[in-house]
Design an enzyme around this catalytic site. Structure first.
Site, short mmCIF file in Angstrom:
data_model
loop_
_atom_site.label_atom_id
_atom_site.label_comp_id
_atom_site.label_asym_id
_atom_site.label_seq_id
_atom_site.Cartn_x
_atom_site.Cartn_y
_atom_site.Cartn_z
N HIS A 182 16.23 17.53 9.24
CA HIS A 182 16.14 16.12 8.86
C HIS A 182 17.48 15.40 9.04
O HIS A 182 18.19 15.07 8.06
CB HIS A 182 15.66 16.00 7.41
CG HIS A 182 15.03 14.67 7.10
ND1 HIS A 182 13.71 14.38 7.36
CD2 HIS A 182 15.55 13.54 6.55
CE1 HIS A 182 13.43 13.14 6.97
NE2 HIS A 182 14.55 12.62 6.48
N GLU A 211 15.41 11.55 12.85
CA GLU A 211 15.53 10.16 13.29
C GLU A 211 16.91 9.92 13.92
O GLU A 211 17.81 9.37 13.28
CB GLU A 211 15.33 9.21 12.10
CG GLU A 211 13.88 9.12 11.65
CD GLU A 211 13.65 8.05 10.59
OE1 GLU A 211 14.65 7.45 10.12
OE2 GLU A 211 12.48 7.81 10.23
N HIS A 217 9.83 14.92 0.20
CA HIS A 217 11.09 14.18 0.24
C HIS A 217 12.17 15.24 0.45
O HIS A 217 11.87 16.40 0.75
CB HIS A 217 11.28 13.39 -1.05
CG HIS A 217 12.20 12.20 -0.91
ND1 HIS A 217 13.52 12.34 -0.53
CD2 HIS A 217 11.99 10.88 -1.07
CE1 HIS A 217 14.09 11.14 -0.47
NE2 HIS A 217 13.17 10.22 -0.80
N GLU A 250 6.45 11.18 10.78
CA GLU A 250 6.72 10.51 9.51
C GLU A 250 6.22 9.08 9.56
O GLU A 250 6.46 8.36 10.54
CB GLU A 250 8.22 10.52 9.19
CG GLU A 250 8.58 9.82 7.87
CD GLU A 250 10.08 9.83 7.62
OE1 GLU A 250 10.70 10.91 7.73
OE2 GLU A 250 10.64 8.75 7.32
N TYR A 281 6.60 2.31 9.49
CA TYR A 281 6.38 1.94 8.09
C TYR A 281 5.49 0.71 8.08
O TYR A 281 5.83 -0.34 8.62
CB TYR A 281 7.71 1.75 7.35
CG TYR A 281 8.25 3.09 6.93
CD1 TYR A 281 8.02 3.58 5.65
CD2 TYR A 281 8.91 3.92 7.84
CE1 TYR A 281 8.44 4.85 5.28
CE2 TYR A 281 9.35 5.19 7.48
CZ TYR A 281 9.11 5.64 6.19
OH TYR A 281 9.52 6.91 5.83
#
Length: 661
Positions: free
Chosen positions: A135, A172, A68, A266, A238
Site C-alpha cells: 500500500h 496508488e 484499512h 479500491e 470515489y
C-alpha cells in the site's frame, strides 16, 4: 500387558487422527467444508483477454472488501470478521492493505508481515481470495523497488501453491510518469514469477491508479507491460468525488476497449479524501459500470474510523457479526449490493417448478436512473437488488397461446392504484420520479382458466416477499416503500410451482378495519390501530381532533365517515383514509358517524364506540348511527371500531351510543 497394548493402540490412533487433520489442512483443501466457497468452486483465477476468468475459463467477478491500514485497524483482521463478510454480505475476497509508510511495513516489518500472513490464512480457511496490497500512497514506487522485491519474493515463495492469493504491487503511485511505474512493476513481476508462475498480479497506474494521468489519457493501455500473463491494471474511484464523476466515468470502458484488463482494487462511496458526502445514486451508477463490464472491485474500508468511507459505525465496537444498525450508510449500501451479486443467484432468480410448457411470460422494468432494462422472461429477475433504485414502470406480455393474455395494474407513489393495462402496455410512469409500491397481475383470454400466474417483488427494506397469484397484491401499502425487482412465471392450472406463498404483501394497516387519530398535543399516532384496539387516549384529558379510517386489503368495498367538529358542526362525508376533522386549529371532535359501502356493506356490519369527556365509554353505534354527544361541548378522547359478519351479534351494549342535550 493388555493395558500396555491398549495404550500403544490408543497412541497409534491419536497419531493417525493428527495426521489425518494435517492432511486435510493443505492449501488446496483449507476452505471450510460447510458449503461450496468461491475458491472451491472457481479455483485459481487467470486473465483471458481483458476478463478475469476462473479455472474453467468462465468470467468471474471479485466482490471484495479492503481493510484499512493493518497497523491502525488490525482488530478487523480476524476470521470471524471475514466469515461475516462472506456469509452475510456475499464478499468473496479480502484485500489486506499493508501500508509501507505511516507506521506500516518500514516501522515494523515482522509485525506487518505477520498481519498479512494471518489474513491470508483466514481467507484461505474460508475459501475466499486474498489480495496482498503493497500500500504505497502518493509516491514514486521506484523509490521502494528493493524493499518491494524482497517482500514479494518472500510472499511468492510462501504462496506459490495457493489458488487464492493475488498480488497488488503498488497501490496508488503518483507524481511520476507511467514509465517509472512500468519499470518498477517489471522488476517486481520478475521477482514474483521466479516462484509463483501464474498468480494474478495487479499493477498500479498513474495519478492514484486512474489508468493514466489526469484527463483522457491511457498510458498503461497504450503501452502495457509485455511478456507476462495474468496481469491486471488498477483503477480507483470515489463515487461522491465531483472530479471523478466528470472525467473518470469513461475510463473503465475505454481502457477495456483498448485491450487493458482492469481491476478496481479500491473504491469508496465517499469523496476521495475518505470523508465527506456519500451519494448513493452515484454509487449505484459506478457499480453498474463495473458490473456491466464484469470488472472486479474491492470497497474501502473495513473499519469504524469516524469518516464516511468506513463501513462500520464509529460507535460500534464489534469486530465481526455486525447487524444492519452497526453499519454506516456506505456499509449498508455495500452489503445490499454485494448480497445482490452473490454467486448463488437463486435468491434473485429462483428455480420454479412446473412452468407451463410452450408459454413464455416476458417483462421489462423502467428503473430509476437506468431507464428501461432489457426484457427477461419466465422467472428471471427484472429490476435491481442492492442498488437502492425504484421501479417506475413495467410492461408484461405472454406468448405461446393466442387465446391467452395478461393484464396488470400498479400502485404508484402519490397517484395510488392505476387502471389495468394489458399485453405489453406500460403501467406506471416514466420521467416523473415516482416509485411503484405494489402490483397485481392476472391472466386474460379464453384460455385464462388453464393457467396460474405467480409473481413476487423485492421491496425496499423487506427484500424478496413471497409469491402472489392470479391478481393478488404483491408489494407494500401505506409504507412509502419502493419496488426494486420482480419475478413472474406461468404454470398449468393447479400445478405446484414449489415456491413460498405466505408473506406476499406488507401493509401498514394491520386489520380488517384500520384507523388512527390526531390527538391534542401528541399529533397523529405513529401506527394504525385495528379491529377494536383503542385509538386516542383515556384519562389524559386530550381531545381527538381528526381521524382517518380505511378497510384492510382483503375487504372489498369502502368505508365513509364524517365528524362533528367544535364550532364547525358536521363535516362532509369522506372515505378510505381521507382525514375528517382538523389539525392545528385546537378544535375537538364531538361525534362521529361511520358506514360501509359497496360489497363490504353487504358482508359486514361496522360497529364503533367513543370515549367521551365526563361520560367515559359510550355503547356501540352501528352502520352510520351517531356516536358521541350533541350540544354538550364534550370532547371525544378515544375510539374503537370493529367489523362483524352481517347480522352477527354486536360486540357489546348498544343502548346508549350517543347523548343529546
Amino acid at each position: 500387558m493388555k493395558q500396555t497394548k491398549r495404550r500403544i493402540l490408543a497412541w497409534l490412533m491419536t497419531v493417525v487422527l493428527v495426521l489425518s487433520v494435517v492432511t486435510v489442512l493443505t492449501p488446496a483443501k483449507e476452505a471450510e467444508a460447510a458449503a461450496a466457497t468461491a475458491v472451491s468452486t472457481h479455483g485459481k483465477l487467470a486473465v483471458k483477454g481483458t476478463q478475469l476468468v476462473d479455472k474453467n475459463g468462465q468470467p468471474f467477478q471479485i466482490h471484495g472488501v479492503s481493510t484499512h491500514g493493518l497497523q491502525w485497524f488490525g482488530q478487523y483482521n480476524n476470521k470471524a470478521a471475514y466469515q461475516t463478510l462472506r456469509d452475510d454480505w456475499g464478499a468473496n475476497a479480502i484485500r489486506l492493505a499493508m501500508y509501507v509508510d505511516e507506521g506500516g511495513y518500514y516501522s515494523d516489518r515482522n509485525g506487518m508481515k505477520k498481519k498479512v500472513t494471518d489474513g491470508v490464512q483466514y481467507a484461505t480457511e474460508l475459501g475466499m481470495y486474498a489480495i496482498i496490497d503493497w500500500h504505497l500512497l502518493n509516491v514514486n514506487p521506484k523509490n521502494y523497488t528493493s524493499e518491494a522485491k524482497s517482500f514479494f519474493k518472500e510472499m511468492a515463495q510462501k504462496y506459490k501453491n495457493y489458488d487464492n492469493v493475488i498480488y497488488e504491487i503498488c497501490n496508488e503511485p503518483s507524481n511520476c510518469p507511467w514509465s517509472d511505474i512500468k519499470s518498477y512493476a517489471t522488476e517486481v513481476i520478475q521477482t514474483i514469477r521466479a516462484y509463483d508462475k501464474d498468480a494474478i498480479i495487479i499493477v498500479g497506474t498513474p495519478t492514484w491508479s486512474q489508468l493514466g494521468n489526469q484527463g483522457h489519457t491511457y498510458e498503461p493501455a497504450d503501452d502495457p507491460i509485455r511478456g507476462y500473463s495474468n496481469l491486471m491494471y488498477a483503477f480507483h474511484f470515489y463515487a461522491s468525488e465531483s472530479s471523478h464523476n466528470q472525467w473518470l466515468t469513461a475510463k473503465i470502458g475505454t481502457a477495456i476497449d483498448k485491450g487493458l484488463p482492469v481491476f478496481v482494487s479500491e473504491f469508496g462511496l465517499s469523496e476521495a479524501s475518505g470523508n465527506g458526502n456519500v451519494d448513493l445514486n452515484k454509487a449505484a451508477e459506478w457499480m453498474k459500470r463495473c458490473d456491466d463490464r464484469n470488472v472486479s472491485y474491492c470497497v474501502w474500508s473495513l473499519c469504524n474510523k469516524n469518516e464516511s468511507s468506513a463501513l462500520i459505525r464509529s460507535s460500534c465496537g464489534k469486530t465481526s457479526g455486525w447487524n444492519i444498525d452497526d453499519l454506516t450508510k456506505a456499509g449498508q449500501f455495500i452489503r445490499n449490493h454485494y448480497r445482490s451479486r452473490m454467486e448463488n443467484t437463486a435468491e434473485n432468480n429462483p428455480e420454479v417448478k412446473n412452468l407451463a410448457p410452450n408459454i413464455t411470460v416476458s417483462y421489462k422494468t423502467h428503473v430509476q436512473t437506468f431507464g428501461w432494462e432489457n426484457e427477461v422472461s419466465n422467472g428471471k429477475m427484472a429490476g435491481t437488488v442492492g442498488s437502492a433504485k425504484r421501479l417506475e414502470g413495467i410492461t408484461i406480455r405472454v406468448s405461446g397461446d393466442s387465446n391467452l393474455g395478461i393484464r396488470y395494474k400498479t400502485h404508484v407513489q402519490s397517484y395510488g392504484w392505476q387502471d389495468w393495462k394489458e399485453n405489453g402496455v406500460m403501467s406506471g410512469t416514466t420521467g416523473e420520479a415516482k416509485r411503484l409500491e405494489a402490483i397485481c397481475i392476472e391472466l386474460t383470454g379464453a384460455n385464462k382458466d388453464k393457467y396460474d400466474v405467480y409473481y413476487r417483488v423485492h421491496a425496499q427494506t423487506y427484500g424478496w416477499l413471497d409469491w402472489s397469484k392470479n391478481g393478488e397484491m404483491a408489494g407494500t401499502e401505506g409504507l412509502a416503500k419502493r419496488l426494486e425487482a420482480i419475478n413472474i412465471v406461468i404454470v398449468p392450472k393447479g400445478a405446484n410451482p414449489g415456491v413460498a406463498t405466505s408473506k406476499t404483501f406488507v401493509s401498514a394497516y394491520p386489520g380488517s378495519i384500520n384507523y388512527k387519530t390526531h390527538v391534542q398535543t401528541f399529533g397523529w399516532e405513529n401506527n394504525w390501530r385495528a379491529d377494536g384496539t383503542m385509538s386516542g387516549t383515556s384519562g389524559k384529558a386530550k381531545r381527538l381532533e381528526a381521524i382517518q379510517i380505511r378497510l384492510g386489503r382483503n375487504i372489498n368495498g369502502g368505508v365513509r365517515y364524517k365528524t362533528h367538529v367544535q364550532t364547525f358542526g358536521w363535516q362532509n362525508w369522506v372515505s378510505n383514509g381521507t382525514t375528517s376533522g382538523t389539525s392545528g386549529l385546537g378544535k375537538r371532535l364531538e361525534a362521529i358517524q361511520i358506514e360501509l359501502t359497496g360489497q363490504a356493506a353487504q358482508q359486514y356490519d361496522i360497529y364503533y364506540r367513543v370515549h367521551v369527556q365526563s361520560y367515559g365509554w359510550l355503547d356501540w353505534a352501528k352502520n352510520g348511527q351517531m356516536s358521541g354527544t350533541s350540544g354538550l361541548a364534550k370532547r371525544l378522547e378515544g375510539i374503537q371500531i370493529v367489523l362483524v359478519p352481517k347480522g352477527a351479534a354486536a360486540p357489546g351494549k348498544t343502548a346508549r351510543a350517543c347523548i343529546n342535550r
